[in-house]
Design a protein around this motif. Structure first.
Motif, PDB file in Angstrom:
ATOM      1  N   GLN A 123       0.824  -1.206   0.000  1.00 14.54           N
ATOM      2  CA  GLN A 123       0.000   0.000   0.000  1.00 14.54           C
ATOM      3  C   GLN A 123       0.860   1.258   0.000  1.00 14.54           C
ATOM      4  O   GLN A 123       0.574   2.230  -0.702  1.00 14.54           O
ATOM      5  CB  GLN A 123      -0.926  -0.006   1.211  1.00 14.54           C
ATOM      6  CG  GLN A 123      -2.067  -1.016   1.118  1.00 14.54           C
ATOM      7  CD  GLN A 123      -2.878  -1.091   2.399  1.00 14.54           C
ATOM      8  OE1 GLN A 123      -2.576  -0.390   3.368  1.00 14.54           O
ATOM      9  NE2 GLN A 123      -3.906  -1.929   2.394  1.00 14.54           N
ATOM     10  N   GLU A 124       1.930   1.254   0.801  1.00 14.35           N
ATOM     11  CA  GLU A 124       2.820   2.411   0.832  1.00 14.35           C
ATOM     12  C   GLU A 124       3.505   2.625  -0.512  1.00 14.35           C
ATOM     13  O   GLU A 124       3.629   3.762  -0.993  1.00 14.35           O
ATOM     14  CB  GLU A 124       3.870   2.218   1.934  1.00 14.35           C
ATOM     15  CG  GLU A 124       3.304   2.280   3.351  1.00 14.35           C
ATOM     16  CD  GLU A 124       4.360   1.964   4.400  1.00 14.35           C
ATOM     17  OE1 GLU A 124       5.485   1.574   3.983  1.00 14.35           O
ATOM     18  OE2 GLU A 124       4.068   2.098   5.592  1.00 14.35           O
ATOM     19  N   LEU A 125       3.913   1.532  -1.122  1.00 15.11           N
ATOM     20  CA  LEU A 125       4.555   1.646  -2.429  1.00 15.11           C
ATOM     21  C   LEU A 125       3.578   2.164  -3.479  1.00 15.11           C
ATOM     22  O   LEU A 125       3.920   3.009  -4.310  1.00 15.11           O
ATOM     23  CB  LEU A 125       5.114   0.290  -2.857  1.00 15.11           C
ATOM     24  CG  LEU A 125       6.433  -0.138  -2.212  1.00 15.11           C
ATOM     25  CD1 LEU A 125       6.796  -1.542  -2.647  1.00 15.11           C
ATOM     26  CD2 LEU A 125       7.547   0.822  -2.585  1.00 15.11           C
ATOM     27  N   LYS A 126       2.366   1.655  -3.432  1.00 15.17           N
ATOM     28  CA  LYS A 126       1.352   2.112  -4.387  1.00 15.17           C
ATOM     29  C   LYS A 126       1.081   3.602  -4.202  1.00 15.17           C
ATOM     30  O   LYS A 126       0.954   4.355  -5.182  1.00 15.17           O
ATOM     31  CB  LYS A 126       0.058   1.317  -4.201  1.00 15.17           C
ATOM     32  CG  LYS A 126      -1.019   1.649  -5.227  1.00 15.17           C
ATOM     33  CD  LYS A 126      -2.230   0.782  -5.015  1.00 15.17           C
ATOM     34  CE  LYS A 126      -3.297   1.093  -6.061  1.00 15.17           C
ATOM     35  NZ  LYS A 126      -3.737   2.498  -6.020  1.00 15.17           N
ATOM     36  N   ALA A 127       0.980   4.052  -2.947  1.00 24.49           N
ATOM     37  CA  ALA A 127       0.766   5.479  -2.690  1.00 24.49           C
ATOM     38  C   ALA A 127       1.934   6.308  -3.216  1.00 24.49           C
ATOM     39  O   ALA A 127       1.739   7.393  -3.785  1.00 24.49           O
ATOM     40  CB  ALA A 127       0.572   5.709  -1.197  1.00 24.49           C
ATOM     41  N   ALA A 128       3.165   5.800  -3.036  1.00 21.54           N
ATOM     42  CA  ALA A 128       4.338   6.519  -3.533  1.00 21.54           C
ATOM     43  C   ALA A 128       4.335   6.597  -5.056  1.00 21.54           C
ATOM     44  O   ALA A 128       4.646   7.641  -5.645  1.00 21.54           O
ATOM     45  CB  ALA A 128       5.601   5.840  -3.035  1.00 21.54           C
ATOM     46  N   VAL A 129       3.965   5.495  -5.720  1.00 21.89           N
ATOM     47  CA  VAL A 129       3.902   5.488  -7.187  1.00 21.89           C
ATOM     48  C   VAL A 129       2.863   6.484  -7.681  1.00 21.89           C
ATOM     49  O   VAL A 129       3.118   7.272  -8.613  1.00 21.89           O
ATOM     50  CB  VAL A 129       3.595   4.068  -7.703  1.00 21.89           C
ATOM     51  CG1 VAL A 129       3.311   4.097  -9.200  1.00 21.89           C
ATOM     52  CG2 VAL A 129       4.750   3.132  -7.408  1.00 21.89           C
ATOM     53  N   ASP A 130       1.676   6.467  -7.071  1.00 20.96           N
ATOM     54  CA  ASP A 130       0.629   7.408  -7.475  1.00 20.96           C
ATOM     55  C   ASP A 130       1.071   8.849  -7.251  1.00 20.96           C
ATOM     56  O   ASP A 130       0.781   9.741  -8.067  1.00 20.96           O
ATOM     57  CB  ASP A 130      -0.659   7.126  -6.694  1.00 20.96           C
ATOM     58  CG  ASP A 130      -1.257   5.775  -7.044  1.00 20.96           C
ATOM     59  OD1 ASP A 130      -0.902   5.231  -8.108  1.00 20.96           O
ATOM     60  OD2 ASP A 130      -2.066   5.259  -6.246  1.00 20.96           O
ATOM     61  N   ARG A 131       1.790   9.082  -6.164  1.00 16.79           N
ATOM     62  CA  ARG A 131       2.246  10.445  -5.866  1.00 16.79           C
ATOM     63  C   ARG A 131       3.281  10.900  -6.894  1.00 16.79           C
ATOM     64  O   ARG A 131       3.264  12.063  -7.342  1.00 16.79           O
ATOM     65  CB  ARG A 131       2.849  10.485  -4.460  1.00 16.79           C
ATOM     66  CG  ARG A 131       3.317  11.854  -4.019  1.00 16.79           C
ATOM     67  CD  ARG A 131       2.189  12.857  -4.000  1.00 16.79           C
ATOM     68  NE  ARG A 131       2.631  14.162  -3.534  1.00 16.79           N
ATOM     69  CZ  ARG A 131       1.937  15.273  -3.700  1.00 16.79           C
ATOM     70  NH1 ARG A 131       0.759  15.229  -4.316  1.00 16.79           N
ATOM     71  NH2 ARG A 131       2.384  16.422  -3.247  1.00 16.79           N
TER      72      ARG A 131
END
Length: 442
Positions: free
Chosen positions: A17-25
């Protein structure tokens, strides 16, 4: 043991989830960077997140590649071992290997089949909703069909929404990558690239090139399919004009008709929008040139004029080239009509030649009517309804040479203005019905 496994899964889910949030950001920040709207804090955030996301993507890519190679090797090995088992008993090691590999391959195959089945079900349900909505539009739904439509519609709407969001996210990521490549190539052209930016450009450039190639290939395939549908529609319409169609042909024609009509409407709308944009650019260019002739322009106007000038020049060149090409094609069509009519005079034509001649005659006749109509709009009529030039006007009621009042009328066409000076003359004839011109100054 079970608790530890649960904690491990929870930790892994949190990490993803953290990685996905970072990618989206990163995608959002790169989109802002492409528009030149990044603040200092956002620039620092992007510089911090980008290497992390790049590293994670690289690790994920490597892991996916390893998993793919492993499962493919396992599937190939299972095929070999099963073939050996079909020939005779396997060795203990081979039996153990086959027993260990077969469940992995079966799980992968089941997952693949499940995904394919889900896609087929979605397609079937989407097609069913289309059919039921068409029946509902004609007021022919039964109670069972109405209940079925009420059940299927939200599912299909949800799937479409999910697909739309996925497509939008994918397109945004690709656009951000293409914009980033453009920025990095501009920096490279000025010799201002850092080592990290060189590595980033080397990684992004082949991806963007591949995406552009895919878009071009997809566009070519789409245009070919549309052209094939339009050609098939024309063939079926021609067959329908000759006689009754078969049931299959009627069904095919009924299916193609709305698609072709919709595509023609889209082409017309796109063409209108394109012409308006070109006309607006040409008008703006004329305004700026006029302002430049009166005095110095502002910096913004000079930049706008410099940007518009090559575009307008290119469009004018394209218009001239298209006009020359159009005239050549029309001339070739007229020449082909002459050849086919000459062949028809010698004997019966083949079916293909008859169809070609009929199609070309319609085109040539249509252009002749358009040309005559343009003559009517420009001069009032393509030619006077009386012969003999000015002498043909003499003897008609109300005619008087020279300048002065004109009193004249006719049944279908009449003189509305005349001017005679020496041997040259101008006339304009208006074709109307139910009107009579009594007098008009010359």
């Amino acid at each position: 043991m079970a608790q530890q496994e649960q904690q491990k899964r929870a930790k892994s889910a949190k990490y993803r989830q953290e990685l996905k949030a970072a990618v989206d950001r990163v995608v959002a920040l790169e989109e802002l960077a492409g528009r030149g709207e990044l603040t200092e804090e956002q620039t620092a955030e992007l510089a911090e997140l980008r290497p992390k996301v790049a590293e994670w993507k690289q690790k994920k890519k490597e892991k996916d590649a390893r998993d793919y190679r492993a499962i493919k090797a396992a599937a190939d090995r299972v095929v070999v071992l099963e073939e050996l088992a079909g020939r005779g008993p396997l060795a203990e090691e081979q039996e153990a290997e086959l027993a260990a590999l077969r469940p992995k391959v079966e799980r992968k195959q089941k997952k693949k089949e499940k995904y394919a089945k889900s896609r087929r079900e979605r397609t079937v349900e989407g097609d069913r909703v289309v059919v039921l909505e068409e029946l509902a539009g004609r007021g022919e739904l039964t109670e069972e069909q109405a209940a079925e439509l009420a059940e299927l519609r939200p599912k299909v709407a949800q799937w479409k929404q999910q697909k739309t969001e996925t497509d939008v996210k994918y397109r945004r990521a690709r656009k951000a990558a293409a914009d980033r490549v453009a920025v990095l190539e501009e920096l490279a052209g000025r010799g201002e690239l850092t080592e990290e930016q060189e590595g980033e450009l080397g990684e992004l450039r082949p991806k963007v090139a591949q995406w552009k190639q895919q878009v071009r290939a997809k566009s070519v395939k789409y245009r070919r399919a549309r052209k094939a549908a339009a050609d098939r529609f024309a063939v079926l319409e021609e067959l329908a004009g000759r006689g009754p169609l078969t049931e299959e042909q009627e069904a095919e024609l009924a299916e193609l008709q709305p698609k072709v009509a919709q595509r023609r409407q889209q082409v017309r709308a796109k063409s209108v929008k394109y012409r308006r944009a070109r006309k607006a650019a040409a008008d703006r260019f004329a305004v700026l040139e006029e302002l430049a002739g009166r005095g110095p322009l502002t910096e913004e106007q000079e930049a706008e004029l410099a940007e518009l000038q090559p575009k307008v020049a290119q469009r004018r060149q394209q218009a001239r080239a298209n006009s020359v090409k159009y005239r050549k094609e029309r001339k070739a069509e007229a020449a082909r009509v002459v050849v086919l009519e000459e062949l028809a005079g010698r004997g019966p034509l083949a079916e293909e030649q008859e169809a070609e001649l009929a199609a070309l005659r319609l085109k040539v006749a249509g252009r002749g009517r358009k040309k005559q109509d343009r003559g009517v709009m420009d001069t009032g009529v393509g030619r006077p309804r009386w012969g003999g030039g000015m002498s043909g006007l003499r003897g008609r009621r109300g005619y008087r040479s020279g300048l002065g009042l004109i009193r004249t009328a006719g049944t279908r066409g009449w003189l509305t203005s005349i001017s005679v000076r020496g041997l040259s003359c101008r006339w304009r004839v208006q074709l109307c019905r139910g009107m009579r011109v009594r007098e008009m100054p010359g």
